[in-house]
Design a protein around this motif. Sequence first.
Motif, mmCIF file in Angstrom:
data_model
loop_
_atom_site.group_PDB
_atom_site.id
_atom_site.type_symbol
_atom_site.label_atom_id
_atom_site.label_comp_id
_atom_site.label_asym_id
_atom_site.label_seq_id
_atom_site.Cartn_x
_atom_site.Cartn_y
_atom_site.Cartn_z
ATOM 1 N N VAL A 255 -14.881 -5.783 59.548
ATOM 2 C CA VAL A 255 -14.641 -6.914 58.641
ATOM 3 C C VAL A 255 -13.207 -6.904 58.135
ATOM 4 N N LEU A 256 -12.717 -5.736 57.717
ATOM 5 C CA LEU A 256 -11.359 -5.638 57.185
ATOM 6 C C LEU A 256 -10.312 -5.967 58.244
ATOM 7 N N ASN A 257 -10.528 -5.487 59.459
ATOM 8 C CA ASN A 257 -9.576 -5.778 60.537
ATOM 9 C C ASN A 257 -9.601 -7.254 60.910
ATOM 10 N N LEU A 258 -10.789 -7.836 60.994
ATOM 11 C CA LEU A 258 -10.902 -9.267 61.289
ATOM 12 C C LEU A 258 -10.246 -10.103 60.202
ATOM 13 N N SER A 259 -10.435 -9.694 58.953
ATOM 14 C CA SER A 259 -9.836 -10.414 57.837
ATOM 15 C C SER A 259 -8.309 -10.404 57.934
ATOM 16 N N GLY A 260 -7.753 -9.264 58.295
ATOM 17 C CA GLY A 260 -6.298 -9.167 58.437
ATOM 18 C C GLY A 260 -5.764 -10.046 59.551
ATOM 19 N N ILE A 261 -6.498 -10.088 60.670
ATOM 20 C CA ILE A 261 -6.083 -10.912 61.812
ATOM 21 C C ILE A 261 -6.140 -12.393 61.459
ATOM 22 N N PHE A 262 -7.269 -12.825 60.891
ATOM 23 C CA PHE A 262 -7.415 -14.228 60.502
ATOM 24 C C PHE A 262 -6.390 -14.627 59.439
ATOM 25 N N ALA A 263 -6.150 -13.720 58.488
ATOM 26 C CA ALA A 263 -5.190 -14.016 57.420
ATOM 27 C C ALA A 263 -3.809 -14.297 57.993
ATOM 28 N N THR A 264 -3.418 -13.525 58.992
ATOM 29 C CA THR A 264 -2.103 -13.722 59.614
ATOM 30 C C THR A 264 -2.018 -15.068 60.320
ATOM 31 N N VAL A 265 -3.067 -15.404 61.081
ATOM 32 C CA VAL A 265 -3.078 -16.670 61.819
ATOM 33 C C VAL A 265 -3.008 -17.857 60.868
ATOM 34 N N PHE A 266 -3.846 -17.847 59.828
ATOM 35 C CA PHE A 266 -3.879 -18.987 58.912
ATOM 36 C C PHE A 266 -2.692 -18.985 57.943
ATOM 37 N N ALA A 267 -2.099 -17.811 57.720
ATOM 38 C CA ALA A 267 -0.867 -17.779 56.933
ATOM 39 C C ALA A 267 0.255 -18.480 57.706
ATOM 40 N N TYR A 268 0.279 -18.260 59.019
ATOM 41 C CA TYR A 268 1.268 -18.950 59.863
ATOM 42 C C TYR A 268 1.066 -20.464 59.780
ATOM 43 N N ILE A 269 -0.200 -20.896 59.885
ATOM 44 C CA ILE A 269 -0.495 -22.331 59.796
ATOM 45 C C ILE A 269 -0.129 -22.864 58.415
ATOM 46 N N GLY A 270 -0.432 -22.076 57.377
ATOM 47 C CA GLY A 270 -0.107 -22.489 56.018
ATOM 48 C C GLY A 270 1.384 -22.617 55.795
ATOM 49 N N LEU A 271 2.150 -21.658 56.309
ATOM 50 C CA LEU A 271 3.609 -21.722 56.189
ATOM 51 C C LEU A 271 4.164 -22.958 56.889
ATOM 52 N N SER A 307 -2.575 -18.300 53.374
ATOM 53 C CA SER A 307 -3.628 -18.369 54.396
ATOM 54 C C SER A 307 -4.756 -19.302 53.966
ATOM 55 N N VAL A 308 -5.092 -19.291 52.674
ATOM 56 C CA VAL A 308 -6.115 -20.217 52.165
ATOM 57 C C VAL A 308 -5.633 -21.657 52.307
ATOM 58 N N PHE A 309 -4.349 -21.874 52.024
ATOM 59 C CA PHE A 309 -3.773 -23.209 52.212
ATOM 60 C C PHE A 309 -3.861 -23.614 53.679
ATOM 61 N N GLY A 310 -3.635 -22.645 54.571
ATOM 62 C CA GLY A 310 -3.741 -22.914 56.005
ATOM 63 C C GLY A 310 -5.158 -23.285 56.416
ATOM 64 N N VAL A 311 -6.148 -22.640 55.797
ATOM 65 C CA VAL A 311 -7.548 -22.965 56.077
ATOM 66 C C VAL A 311 -7.869 -24.392 55.646
ATOM 67 N N VAL A 312 -7.471 -24.741 54.420
ATOM 68 C CA VAL A 312 -7.724 -26.090 53.896
ATOM 69 C C VAL A 312 -7.021 -27.136 54.746
#
Length: 331
Positions: A255-271, A307-312
């Motif tokens: 879970v922790l590793n998946l969270s880190g991977i997803f956070a990076t992807v959606f942080a990129y989208i958010g940026l 990353s949350v902004f990227g998700v939204v």
Amino acid sequence: MKTELRSDKSYKASITLFFILTLLSLVGTAVVGEILLPITAAFYALLFVFEKNKHVLSIICAAVSVALLLIPVSILPVWCAVSVLCGLVLGLAYRFGNSKCDTAVILTLFIAIAIIFSFVLIAFVKTGDYSLDSAFDFYSELYKRIRTDFVNGMMQAMDSVAVEGIEQIEFTPEYFGALIDGVVNLLVSYVFIISFVLAGLTLKIFTAVAKRFADEENEIKNWKFAVPSIYAYLYIAVYLLSSFAYGDGLFDLSVLNLSGIFATVFAYIGLKAVLELFSNKNRKVLGIVILAVGFALLGGMALDVVSVFGVVYTIQQNKLLKNGQGTGSGS
């Protein structure tokens, strides 16, 4: 997608340029390793996409990458073959109209496997024993030494440095051991994050150059990194689960590793989304400043916010696309 060279570009000159740049990049990759993978893979993909006549030059470059494997002094030439394979995957994915998101996922997985394989090869070379058990033992012993040196070094540093209020925190060998254990437990996510960055750079270089040579520039521009909403909802679920993952069991670590991977992807989208928002108002520099200040003040928390902004943003854009009102996200 069938992409042709622009009418004002000479076929012979353009293909020769891609061929030479691919060969030079291959040589560079044999010297410095995966750092040049994005450049090598991108130019090989460009050569593959634009070349006609049975892909003779593409085959020559592939043969050169295999020949470089025979260099006995280093395992770095392995990345030459990996770069060519990544370029081939990218070229085929683009030609067959595969989505940019799916292509990025495939490249990321491929590069991650290559990184893990390269570390296994290093263990083989160091130990002279070509078995997975010996590789595992090699890294286990290496980690034990690093952990011991780290803990001893930090304890000595704490003993020699007097900081006001430091007595309020109990710095013990167990404390520093837990710190480095926490880092190692997230190694899988680090590998995939590095792989995602390398894959992203490969796609960036490929699209940037292709825009200048393709007869249909809009075809390249419309090939965007648009993430399906299912990934956004999956990240939300993983993010919530990570709040309860404190142990070192397989489930918690996954879970922790998946969270880190997803956070990076959606942080990129958010940026990208934040900069796009400010660019539309001709205030891109202000957007960069705000992001820089935010990361400086909030640190790791800023990554979660972005990353949350990227998700939204992803969910919103996909809803607009479904209703025929959006233009897609990413690049």
